[in-house]
Design an enzyme around this catalytic site. Structure first.
Site, short mmCIF file in Angstrom:
data_model
loop_
_atom_site.label_atom_id
_atom_site.label_comp_id
_atom_site.label_asym_id
_atom_site.label_seq_id
_atom_site.Cartn_x
_atom_site.Cartn_y
_atom_site.Cartn_z
N HIS A 133 0.92 -13.67 -8.74
CA HIS A 133 0.56 -12.81 -9.85
C HIS A 133 1.46 -11.61 -10.12
O HIS A 133 1.50 -11.15 -11.24
CB HIS A 133 -0.91 -12.37 -9.76
CG HIS A 133 -1.30 -11.76 -8.46
ND1 HIS A 133 -1.72 -12.50 -7.40
CD2 HIS A 133 -1.32 -10.48 -8.06
CE1 HIS A 133 -2.02 -11.71 -6.39
NE2 HIS A 133 -1.78 -10.48 -6.77
N ASP A 527 -4.72 -1.45 -6.19
CA ASP A 527 -5.76 -0.76 -6.95
C ASP A 527 -6.06 0.61 -6.39
O ASP A 527 -6.40 1.53 -7.14
CB ASP A 527 -7.02 -1.62 -7.00
CG ASP A 527 -6.87 -2.77 -7.99
OD1 ASP A 527 -6.64 -2.50 -9.18
OD2 ASP A 527 -6.98 -3.94 -7.57
N ARG A 565 -0.12 -6.06 0.10
CA ARG A 565 0.96 -5.21 -0.40
C ARG A 565 1.68 -5.86 -1.57
O ARG A 565 1.82 -7.07 -1.65
CB ARG A 565 2.00 -4.95 0.70
CG ARG A 565 1.50 -4.09 1.85
CD ARG A 565 2.63 -3.81 2.82
NE ARG A 565 2.20 -3.02 3.96
CZ ARG A 565 2.14 -1.68 3.98
NH1 ARG A 565 2.48 -1.00 2.90
NH2 ARG A 565 1.74 -1.04 5.05
#
Length: 869
Positions: A133, A527, A565
């Site tokens: 992603h 996040d 990470r």
């Protein structure tokens, strides 16, 4: 840094650039080549602060049509690709003599107790989880050409190369550059999750398949020579996992059907690779002398080793070609290991150990690392999706709404159902589509073997019930083995609350029995950094891990911390060794599990030699950290960093969350909105398409700021907080932390690199053209803090320039800086045109060309900075 190699790198970049120029001239003529060359020269001078060159670039781009801007964008994106390839080959040359032994050299100086070395090596477990992603911006077809180009450069720099061979290599280089130039660099469609999974398989096939056994062989040779340690044949030193096709958090395109398809494709790819290994073994193992055990297996066959492998070889080929019913595919590792180990033992017993320790041993090690499933697929889902299942179900059963229950009531219900022998879900129940999808995913897990999967990760886990809910769903699906379930603590509050949640879980007798002494916890970096800034998030992650390690010791649980990470500091990224050594003491006892994201997979594992070196760095750092753990923070350090992190958090949130002008400024000053048009990964850019900054994924959040060279998420508020505690009398404590605490030192080192990538004058150029007058002051304020932060870190580190301690990294950025400069000014022009067109003030029918040019600049800048997010 080696001066001759330094010169070689610059010469190689110039040579590749000139060859690209010849390609452009062959297609577009000498006038275009002269134009590109003038832009390149102006870009280099602009990077050196020549404002006249900057003005010429701006004026030229404003005068050209969209097609011309696209051509220029493509040229400079290609220049940057070639610079990266040259640097990759430079790194290879610079590290050609750097063996695993040199990486492990420090172990000899700290290894006073051989038994401790043996224990550390036996427990060494590097679990790499490939993720897609953060997105690879470069197309796979171009990656293949780039690999070939790197190989040609290596051949060209070989000593004693004949002029004839040099000519052949140069012709091949010219052909590859021409192929790349005439290939569209932007995907026409967004990749599907299955496409991403196939990309992950190709990384294993083209690189890790070769690199893992080579790494293990070199590790074993070193351990044998230095410590007389033999690496066990079944050592789980390296394991490979994946999220591609299993990570459904916020990605509606990852369905249960996709997960099942990826599992099947992985098994077939594994069968293909093991079939090739069997072909090699079939050629090699032509001997006829064998032990009694192998003779009993094969009868009177004249070539017993080939006979032992024949059946599994045929089955692998039929699995690969999908010529068998699913239930007859190669199903488990024992099917491979039984004949392979029989051959291995027989060769040793019959005096042919040298044969056993060759290709055969490599294949056995591949079975233990990759297995018949190629990799272990993790499943990830948001906690709310699991809660929705039980809310809908309890309402259907007339028990009320699970979502409205207290945590105690949820736990009581879940425990009761987990202990019950009857099914909970009625046969005739027809849930909603979203709920059915969660149930179908659990059903897919139950249909496949334990070896097919890694762990089940719960995003936004906040309570013990979030973990137990997944375990109940898996039980209801008929899962016959205890799948590890890992809560993912992501936000600042969740990290701070994680020890309490895990204590609640480990206090439950049923739960401790279920996990059988092994617990996974995932630490979220992206996040939490987006939520509170990089320093506050980093300290919260550290404290959370400290508390979880202590809790695991108290409860006699083997804890594996899973580090989510990214590649950039804004997403928790650090160089591998720094990342490992900045962990709290004891955090590696349960192994080292870490995500490897899209673009860094290529830089670290894209070729066998790179992959072997990356594995060596990980192994050396983990063993060293286990033998000589980093120091626990002194009370004064802890007091100082706590105060510093709180101030950094408040500084960051004061801008990003509380200032009403921030969001409007962010929208116009960066290409955040235009990023959504770039067909990168399969996931949407936002979890909630209607949401604001809070719903924006961490990756485009970082990506957007990198494009303007503000790189704001990595530094905002940090140095102001450091300066504040220094002014309060903590300067000596800060210096002590820099000198003696890897956690703090690594963060300042990464900021040093970030500030080298930051270019305030570039950000100012975006603002001048794109930001309305009433918001311009906002960008000026941010750049003032950026400049102040740069001056601050130079003073604290006693440096005169950024990256003084990393001359190669500094050279790398300076080589690419001149090529990046034109792309930024080109992107500014394109953004202005796109936005005017959107408001109908600008009239141009060639919208597709305009948007393609925009995507090329986004990709080119990402390539030049070597990160998307």
């Amino acid at each position: 840094m080696n001066d001759s190699l330094d010169a070689q790198l610059k010469d190689t970049v110039r040579y590749l650039g000139a060859t690209l120029g010849e390609t452009i001239e062959a297609e577009l003529g000498s006038e275009w080549l002269q134009k590109i060359e003038q832009i390149r020269q102006d870009g280099r001078d602009s990077y050196a602060d020549d404002t006249k060159s900057t003005d010429r670039l701006t004026a030229l781009f404003s005068s050209l049509d969209n097609q011309s801007l696209l051509t220029i964008g493509r040229a400079f994106a290609q220049f940057l690709n070639l610079a990266n390839i040259a640097e990759q080959e430079y790194n290879s040359a610079n590290q050609r003599d750097e063996s695993l032994a040199s990486s492990l050299e420090k172990i000899k100086t700290i290894a006073t107790d051989k038994e401790k070395v043996i224990a550390a090596v036996k427990s060494l477990n590097i679990d790499l989880v490939l993720t897609a992603h953060p997105t690879e911006v470069t197309r796979r077809t171009l990656i293949h050409k780039h690999r070939q180009l790197a190989a040609q450069l290596e051949a060209m720099h070989a000593p004693d190369l004949s002029s004839k061979d040099r000519g052949k290599i140069k012709n091949r280089i010219a052909a590859l550059i021409s192929q790349a130039w005439h290939t569209e660099e932007i995907r026409s469609v967004r990749p599907t999750p299955v496409d991403e999974a196939r990309w992950g398989f190709s990384v294993i096939e083209s690189s890790l398949w070769e690199a893992v056994p080579e790494f293990l062989r070199e590790l074993e040779e070193y351990l044998k020579a230095e410590f007389d340690i033999t690496l066990p044949l079944d050592a789980k030193t390296v394991q490979i996992g994946s999220w591609m096709g299993g990570d459904r958090d916020g990605n509606p395109f990852v369905t249960s059907k996709v997960t099942e398809e990826v599992l099947m494709l992985a098994r077939r790819r594994a069968a293909k690779l093991f079939a090739l290994d069997m072909d090699d073994l079939y050629i090699e193992l032509s001997m006829n002398d064998c032990n009694d055990k192998l003779r009993d297996m094969v009868g009177d066959a004249k070539e017993p080793y080939r006979a032992a492998l024949k059946a599994i070889r045929n089955k692998l080929e039929k699995t690969r070609d999908n010529l068998l019913p699913l239930e007859e595919w190669v199903a488990n590792n024992d099917e491979l290991l039984t004949p392979l180990l029989a051959c291995y033992e027989s060769l040793h017993e019959c005096g042919m150990a040298v044969i056993a320790e060759g290709v055969l041993k490599d294949t056995i090690r591949r079975v233990h690392c990759f297995g018949v499933n190629l990799l272990q697929l993790d499943i990830r889902q948001d906690s709310d999706r699991h809660a929705d299942v039980f809310s809908e179900l309890t309402r259907y059963l007339g028990l009320g709404d699970y979502a409205q229950w207290s945590e105690d009531d949820k736990q009581a219900f879940l425990l009761r159902e987990l202990s019950s022998k009857r099914p909970l879900i009625p046969r005739n129940w027809q849930p909603s589509e979203d709920v059915q999808e969660v149930l179908d995913t659990c059903a897919v897990i139950s249909r496949h073997s334990r070896e097919s999967f890694g762990i089940y990760i719960i995003s936004m886990a906040r309570e013990a019930s979030d973990v137990m809910a997944v375990q109940l769903l898996l039980k209801e699906a008929g899962l016959s083995w205890p799948m590890p379930v890992a809560p993912l603590f992501e936000t600042l509050d969740d990290l701070n609350n994680s020890p309490k949640v895990m204590r609640n879980l480990l206090d439950i007798d049923w739960y401790r029995g279920y996990i059988k002494g092994r617990q996974y916890v995932m630490i979220g970096y992206s996040d939490s950094a987006k939520d509170a800034g990089s320093l506050a998030a980093g300290w919260a992650q550290y404290e959370s891990q400290e508390a979880l390690v202590a809790l695991a010791e108290e409860k006699s649980v083997n804890l594996t911390l899973f580090h989510g990470r990214g590649g950039t500091i804004g997403r928790g990224g650090l160089p591998a060794k720094a990342a490992i050594h900045s962990q709290p003491p004891g955090s590696l006892t349960g192994g080292f599990r870490v995500t490897e994201q899209g673009e860094t997979i290529r830089y670290k594992f894209g070729m066998p030699q790179l992959a072997k070196r990356s594995l060596s760095i990980y192994a050396a750092a983990v063993v060293e950290a286990m033998l000589c753990p980093p120091p626990a923070p002194k009370p004064l350090w802890r007091e100082t960093i706590t105060k510093m992190a709180a101030q950094a958090r408040d500084n960051y949130r004061g801008v990003v969350r509380e200032d009403p002008e921030f969001v409007p400024y962010f929208r116009v000053a960066t290409p955040e909105q235009e990023l959504g048009k770039l067909p990168l990964g399969s996931r949407p850019a936002k979890r909630n398409p209607q949401g604001g900054i809070e719903s924006l994924r961490a990756i485009p959040w970082i990506f957007a700021w990198a494009q303007t060279r503000m790189v704001l998420p990595s530094w905002l508020g940090v140095m102001k907080a450091v300066e504040s505690v220094i002014e309060d009398g903590s300067e000596e404590a800060v210096k002590d932390m820099i000198d003696n605490w890897p956690f703090f030192n690594s963060r300042l080192s990464m900021l040093d690199m970030v500030f080298k990538k930051a270019e305030p004058h570039i950000s100012a150029a975006y603002d001048a053209r794109l930001v309305p007058d009433n918001l311009k002051h906002f960008g000026e304020g941010l750049r003032a803090e950026l400049k102040q932060s740069i001056a601050s870190i130079l003073r604290i580190l006693d440096h005169t320039d950024m990256m003084e301690d990393d001359p190669h990294g500094k050279l790398s950025m300076e080589i690419r800086g001149g090529y990046l400069e034109p792309l930024h000014y080109l992107q500014i022009e394109l953004l202005d045109r796109i936005r005017k067109e959107g408001s109908s003030d600008y009239n141009d029918n060639d919208t597709a060309t305009l948007e393609m040019a925009m995507m090329v600049t986004i990709t080119g800048i990402a390539i030049g900075l070597r990160n998307t997010g």
